[in-house]
Scaffold this motif. Sequence first.
Motif, short mmCIF file in Angstrom:
data_model
loop_
_atom_site.label_atom_id
_atom_site.label_comp_id
_atom_site.label_asym_id
_atom_site.label_seq_id
_atom_site.Cartn_x
_atom_site.Cartn_y
_atom_site.Cartn_z
N TYR A 54 0.84 -1.18 0.00
CA TYR A 54 0.00 0.00 0.00
C TYR A 54 0.88 1.23 0.00
O TYR A 54 1.78 1.36 0.82
CB TYR A 54 -0.89 -0.05 1.25
N PHE B 89 2.14 7.32 0.17
CA PHE B 89 2.00 8.65 -0.42
C PHE B 89 0.67 8.78 -1.16
O PHE B 89 -0.05 9.76 -1.01
CB PHE B 89 3.17 8.92 -1.37
N HIS B 90 0.35 7.78 -1.95
CA HIS B 90 -0.90 7.84 -2.74
C HIS B 90 -2.10 7.33 -1.94
O HIS B 90 -3.23 7.47 -2.40
CB HIS B 90 -0.77 7.01 -4.02
N LYS B 91 -1.85 6.70 -0.80
CA LYS B 91 -2.91 6.08 0.01
C LYS B 91 -3.75 5.16 -0.87
O LYS B 91 -4.99 5.24 -0.90
CB LYS B 91 -3.82 7.15 0.64
N ALA B 92 -3.05 4.34 -1.60
CA ALA B 92 -3.74 3.42 -2.52
C ALA B 92 -2.85 2.19 -2.70
O ALA B 92 -1.64 2.27 -2.46
CB ALA B 92 -3.98 4.11 -3.86
N PRO B 93 -3.44 1.06 -3.13
CA PRO B 93 -2.63 -0.13 -3.35
C PRO B 93 -1.53 0.15 -4.39
O PRO B 93 -1.78 0.86 -5.38
CB PRO B 93 -3.63 -1.16 -3.89
N ARG C 99 -0.36 -1.76 -6.56
CA ARG C 99 -0.80 -2.27 -7.86
C ARG C 99 -1.53 -1.19 -8.64
O ARG C 99 -1.31 -0.99 -9.84
CB ARG C 99 -1.72 -3.49 -7.62
N GLN C 100 -2.38 -0.47 -7.93
CA GLN C 100 -3.16 0.59 -8.58
C GLN C 100 -2.25 1.75 -9.01
O GLN C 100 -2.43 2.34 -10.08
CB GLN C 100 -4.22 1.09 -7.60
N SER D 220 -0.97 1.61 -14.53
CA SER D 220 -0.96 2.41 -15.76
C SER D 220 0.46 2.77 -16.19
O SER D 220 0.82 2.62 -17.36
CB SER D 220 -1.77 3.68 -15.57
N ARG E 232 2.30 -0.09 -17.91
CA ARG E 232 1.82 -0.36 -19.27
C ARG E 232 2.37 0.70 -20.24
O ARG E 232 2.81 0.38 -21.34
CB ARG E 232 0.28 -0.33 -19.31
N VAL F 83 6.11 0.02 -20.83
CA VAL F 83 6.35 -1.17 -21.66
C VAL F 83 5.98 -0.86 -23.12
O VAL F 83 6.72 -1.21 -24.05
CB VAL F 83 5.54 -2.37 -21.12
N TRP G 284 5.16 11.66 -19.93
CA TRP G 284 4.78 10.28 -20.21
C TRP G 284 4.68 9.58 -18.86
O TRP G 284 5.67 9.46 -18.14
CB TRP G 284 5.83 9.61 -21.10
N ASN G 285 3.51 9.16 -18.52
CA ASN G 285 3.28 8.63 -17.17
C ASN G 285 3.81 7.20 -17.07
O ASN G 285 3.07 6.24 -17.10
CB ASN G 285 1.77 8.67 -16.88
N ARG H 43 9.36 7.77 -14.02
CA ARG H 43 8.83 8.90 -13.28
C ARG H 43 8.25 8.43 -11.94
O ARG H 43 8.47 9.05 -10.91
CB ARG H 43 7.75 9.57 -14.12
N MET I 123 9.57 9.69 -8.39
CA MET I 123 8.67 10.39 -7.48
C MET I 123 8.52 9.61 -6.17
O MET I 123 8.41 10.21 -5.10
CB MET I 123 7.28 10.56 -8.12
#
Lengths: 626, 327
Positions: free
Chosen positions: B86, B89-93, B95-96, B100, B103, B106, B276-277, B281, B285
């Motif tokens: 988890y 910083f993003h307070k999110a899994p 994986r999430q 993006s 992908r 790649v 480019w996300n 990056r 970050m």
Amino acid sequence: MKKPRTIVALLLAAIFVLSGMTACQTDGQQQQPAGQTEPAAEPAAEPASSGPSGTITIGETTEINADFMTGWTNVSPNSRIKSLIHGGNDTYAIDPQGQYQLNTRVVENLATADNEDGTKTFTFELTGDRVWSDGTPITAKDYVFALLMTSSPEFQALGANAIGGYDYVGYDAYLAGETKVFTGIRLLGEQSLSVTVKAEELPQYYDYLMAVIGPYPFHHLAPGVTLSDDGEGAYMSDEWTPELAQQTISNDSDGTGYRYNPTVTCGAYKLVSFDTTDLSVVLEANPNFCGTWDGVMPSIQTIIFRRQTQATQMQELENGVVDLIPGVSAVAQIEEGLALVDNGVAVNDTFYRYGYGLIRFHCDQGPTSFASVRQAIAFCLDREEFNRAYASGYAITVDSAYSLAHYIYQDNKEYLEENLIHYTLDPERAVEILEADGWMMGEDGIRHKEVDGEDMPLVVEWLSSTDNTVSDLLRTMLVPEAAKIGIKINETAVSSVLDAASRRGIRDEEAQYFMFNMALNFGNPDLPYNSYSLREEFWGGNYNNNYIRDEELDRITGEMYYMEPGNKEAFDEKYLEYIIRYNELMPNIPLYSNTYFDFYSPRLQNYDIDSLYDLRYAILYATLAE
Amino acid sequence: MAVYILKRLGFMVVVFFIVTMMLFLIFKAVPVDPVNLWLADTGANVKPEQYEQMRQQVISQLRLDQPLAIQYVYWISNLISGNMGYSGFHKAPVRQVVSSPIRATVKMNIVNLVLVFIISIPLGIRSAVKRGKAFDNSVQVVTILGYSLPTFITCILAIWLLAVKIPLFEMGGMATPNLKGSWLTLELDKIKYMILPLIVMTFTSLGGLTRYIRAAMIEALSLDCVRTARAKGLKEKVVIYSHAMRNGQITVITALTNWFIGIFGGSLMIENLFLWNGMGRVMFMSVRNNDWAVVFAMSMFYVLIALVGHLFVDLIYAAADPRIRLT
């Protein structure tokens, strides 16, 4: 036999590469609110001229994340977006002067009662003509639910800050799961609710801040749950479980969690999409929005938030890729933007930063525990010159805990000018102050003082950051000047990654460093009590991070905080007292208070911002020229 | 072969666990308080009592009150079950947070890889054949330029020239926000955003591989078998592509597989400047924001990719070169 081997090798390599390709077949998903269909095959037609129309693209250099609900992260673009999609239905609203006002579009009547047990009750009668974006009426239940939900153990279990009802009677027991009934929150009717503030939080000059309440859609977030009040306090039925909260709020597997995809909102705009690939957000005007506190409906149909880099942001404004760049403070970008303004390509608006960059001291140990040393260091720096070098004039110098945007400064400019010590490069004055306090020059070229029978050299350990312009300037402008009068500043530069870790923690007894270059932004309203209180729980960390033990400062800021509301004159008197005391003590040396610029396309009109009235509010009144 | 693969897989499991333990200890040793990171957004906006309560909640959630060994067991069992952790910083899994970007990276890297190989293989061969001639010298100059110019400068120059002065491409981003249209329109729009960073990426990557292939081909062209082939009167094309190239193919395979292993890692500079996300990056970050859960999880992912990638390299070598036996 050799050829097949080569073919096999090439095939294997190709499969290897293609397997990677397959991994990226599913491209970044655009979250679509449930129930909405895919975009039409043709470009969408602009709405009818009577309603909102046009599109504006806002450039953001800070990355937008997937969080569109309060409780988790709060980066600046998300904060703007959250305000646009959830704001407008709070019991209080911000006016163009940045002051909180009772939101008469939402509240029909407010009654307050000081109770015998020292608590205070705010009772709201809400207007009954407002609806959610899906057409469901907004009722008192939505407000009560918002407080219950954001105080509940179920919400906390999602990793959220469950502090929605912290100020109210019964919060601790409710959060701990000891009771389902929140005694300090009452559902009194279809459009009526009350909240009772704990006695220990009162009196407070700004006590109404504890009654700023916004709604969450009860019907959407808690399907199957009933919300009742039997006279003892509001409560939710047993159907409100961690599993339900996870499903409706935090479910990220199919993008339906409200946190990531709030489909039922009440703000001026609705979230249309968040593109996880390039982190752009599209908002569209909410036709069901009730209007701002003064009855205005937004006139721009679509707002796009788009990521930018500083390096190319002004070219993007020039090329029309973006229409508005908010809060520019870097000199190079300001000058590029002003060139666009000169050429008629862009317009700009400026406002003072409600805060500043500063030198922070730890004031409980070592030489910086003496106000004389802190003052002397302030007299070793030409802050005007520092500002010219750092911000090329796009910042101003202040002498105490205010910015030019503070009403207290604007209302009392002359008084403050007369009564504040104006710190500038003045080594002679610095020497006078030091010697008056017993800091005498030693043979080693450093001043010394006898403290509790022991010799204390005037050596200040400074923790600075690498690759930091402020550090570079302080190194060349402050350190040599200080050395000339016997103050030795030892610099330790660390990467910003380790910077925070190298600072003193909340409970660390011994300080290793005493001087830091940092920045702060004032709260709105600015209540400095937390930062200078002598109470143990305020020590260090996010609060008294100067570690300053000054009874006078503690008294003044305490009296400001715990003052009965209503007596503005008495409050302002204390405020001025605080600013002057701060100026004498210099726990921080203010370095630069930036001038921020919003640059935008001339087609954006009626966009008026201020320090406390930023894009979140101003964009609702803006229009787009044909 | 099957025994070899099984043996290697067994070793991989052991290596993987050793690496997880080492990384876990390294990340635990980083002098950053994860609780402060979690509560960074909270700041002084809450009262000290609230802050302390939130602090205790986070400590409990992150199991920081448990012994290190328990924390490791909890973390590794989560990792094995696909839970990468988890992000504080993003307070999110995690994986999430990374799905993006990975992908995007790649996608960009694969297209870049294909382009670089399509361009650099013939370029390297021709340079070797025309060694010392004008063509070779020109290729050397151009590839050295791409190789040695700082990527930042190349990016800025490319944006200035091809997006500002001659606005052929987009300055940055990955798609036009709120663009509506058919699937084809949307895909073409994405390609439009991809071209400029791809040009820069390919330009900066060409030098290494072209020179690598050139060197391998120069060596191959001086082999006795090539001289014999020429003496037999074979056409030059046959000599180069059938005899010399066969001897140089190990070089190409090595380069190709090494590139593949690096396919999941993004270019920090290109991704940042072209918005480019991607993973470069994200990793940058995450380090900057002390988001060690993301760094940790991605490091483990890269370890896994490296282990699998090297197994594939060995298999491909064995398939390509009869002299290599896997035992």
